[in-house]
Scaffold this motif. Sequence first.
Motif, PDB file in Angstrom:
ATOM      1  N   GLN A  76       0.850  -1.179   0.000  1.00 23.85           N
ATOM      2  CA  GLN A  76       0.000   0.000   0.000  1.00 23.85           C
ATOM      3  C   GLN A  76       0.888   1.230   0.000  1.00 23.85           C
ATOM      4  OE1 GLN A  76      -2.634  -0.353   3.375  1.00 23.85           O
ATOM      5  NE2 GLN A  76      -3.489  -2.299   2.673  1.00 23.85           N
ATOM      6  N   ILE A  77       0.613   2.136  -0.921  1.00 23.07           N
ATOM      7  CA  ILE A  77       1.347   3.397  -1.006  1.00 23.07           C
ATOM      8  C   ILE A  77       0.356   4.522  -0.707  1.00 23.07           C
ATOM      9  CG2 ILE A  77       2.770   4.921  -2.445  1.00 23.07           C
ATOM     10  CD1 ILE A  77       3.410   2.482  -4.195  1.00 23.07           C
ATOM     11  N   ALA A  78       0.644   5.289   0.315  1.00 23.29           N
ATOM     12  CA  ALA A  78      -0.248   6.386   0.700  1.00 23.29           C
ATOM     13  C   ALA A  78       0.108   7.650  -0.088  1.00 23.29           C
ATOM     14  CB  ALA A  78      -0.121   6.647   2.191  1.00 23.29           C
ATOM     15  N   ALA A  79      -0.937   8.412  -0.413  1.00 25.65           N
ATOM     16  CA  ALA A  79      -0.751   9.709  -1.085  1.00 25.65           C
ATOM     17  C   ALA A  79       0.208   9.568  -2.263  1.00 25.65           C
ATOM     18  CB  ALA A  79      -0.255  10.757  -0.089  1.00 25.65           C
ATOM     19  N   THR A  80      -0.186   8.767  -3.220  1.00 28.50           N
ATOM     20  CA  THR A  80       0.676   8.425  -4.358  1.00 28.50           C
ATOM     21  C   THR A  80       1.126   9.680  -5.104  1.00 28.50           C
ATOM     22  OG1 THR A  80      -0.632   6.411  -4.556  1.00 28.50           O
ATOM     23  CG2 THR A  80       0.895   6.895  -6.336  1.00 28.50           C
ATOM     24  N   GLN A  81       2.397   9.696  -5.458  1.00 22.88           N
ATOM     25  CA  GLN A  81       3.012  10.842  -6.124  1.00 22.88           C
ATOM     26  C   GLN A  81       3.494  10.442  -7.526  1.00 22.88           C
ATOM     27  OE1 GLN A  81       6.209  11.833  -3.463  1.00 22.88           O
ATOM     28  NE2 GLN A  81       4.834  12.338  -1.773  1.00 22.88           N
ATOM     29  N   PRO A  82       3.683  11.403  -8.423  1.00 23.92           N
ATOM     30  CA  PRO A  82       4.179  11.062  -9.774  1.00 23.92           C
ATOM     31  C   PRO A  82       5.481  10.272  -9.743  1.00 23.92           C
ATOM     32  CG  PRO A  82       3.355  13.310  -9.734  1.00 23.92           C
ATOM     33  CD  PRO A  82       3.323  12.825  -8.307  1.00 23.92           C
ATOM     34  N   GLY A  83       6.337  10.539  -8.775  1.00 22.30           N
ATOM     35  CA  GLY A  83       7.600   9.807  -8.652  1.00 22.30           C
ATOM     36  C   GLY A  83       7.425   8.349  -8.275  1.00 22.30           C
ATOM     37  N   ASP A  84       6.222   7.960  -7.901  1.00 26.54           N
ATOM     38  CA  ASP A  84       5.951   6.555  -7.592  1.00 26.54           C
ATOM     39  C   ASP A  84       5.696   5.732  -8.849  1.00 26.54           C
ATOM     40  OD1 ASP A  84       4.011   7.615  -4.713  1.00 26.54           O
ATOM     41  OD2 ASP A  84       6.132   7.015  -4.809  1.00 26.54           O
ATOM     42  N   SER A  85       5.551   6.381  -9.989  1.00 24.95           N
ATOM     43  CA  SER A  85       5.319   5.659 -11.244  1.00 24.95           C
ATOM     44  C   SER A  85       6.509   4.760 -11.543  1.00 24.95           C
ATOM     45  CB  SER A  85       5.103   6.648 -12.391  1.00 24.95           C
ATOM     46  OG  SER A  85       3.905   7.379 -12.217  1.00 24.95           O
TER      47      SER A  85
END
Lengths: 114, 114
Positions: A76-85
Amino acid sequence: GESVGLHLPTLSVQEGDNSIINCAYSNSASDYFIWYKQESGKGPQFIIDIRSNMDKRQGQRVTVLLNKTVKHLSLQIAATQPGDSAVYFCAETGYTGTASKLTFGTGTRLQVTL
Amino acid sequence: DAGVTQSPTHLIKTRGQHVTLRCSPISGHKSVSWYQQVLGQGPQFIFQYYEKEERGRGNFPDRFSARQFPNYSSELNVNALLLGDSALYLCASSLRDSTNQPQHFGDGTRLSIL
């Protein structure tokens, strides 16, 4: 950079939302699991690990859940950000002879939309 | 601190040739493993070396060989290259050879066979 996985399952998430990536593992004897993030043109990057005597572990913005009964992991990744792509792999540890090795799942591509 | 470093980053060879890929582990890490990642798939285990000895190998032919040096760096050698050997070759290091040690990856060598 060259794409890591052209035909992987894809999860599209809006920036700021939470992401859940699932993984099934095969060996009921595995006692250690790792999630990796792989960006295009790079090697797998360690995110978080969990041992089989735990069912949940939290890091910074990430949580891993382990269900040994059904041999299932989730990230689970909270508050997904563009850098998480990236492409995300789960890996289970085991032995080949006396060698400890990682066996990777098929991977999931996470796309973060703005 | 330097992570796992691999060289070269890219390599182009023709069928039948031989190739040597190099890896320097994280300082203090004594175990080095090699993985092959074909486009669209997760990494597949090739070898693990620990304290300069091969601990085991995955399902790869004898054309693949490796060694580990006293400074714990490692070389992967592939003879009689085939088109199917085109892949990203990843090196991972860990402190020890046990299954509950996280493995940290370099960015790999992209090998293309023409």
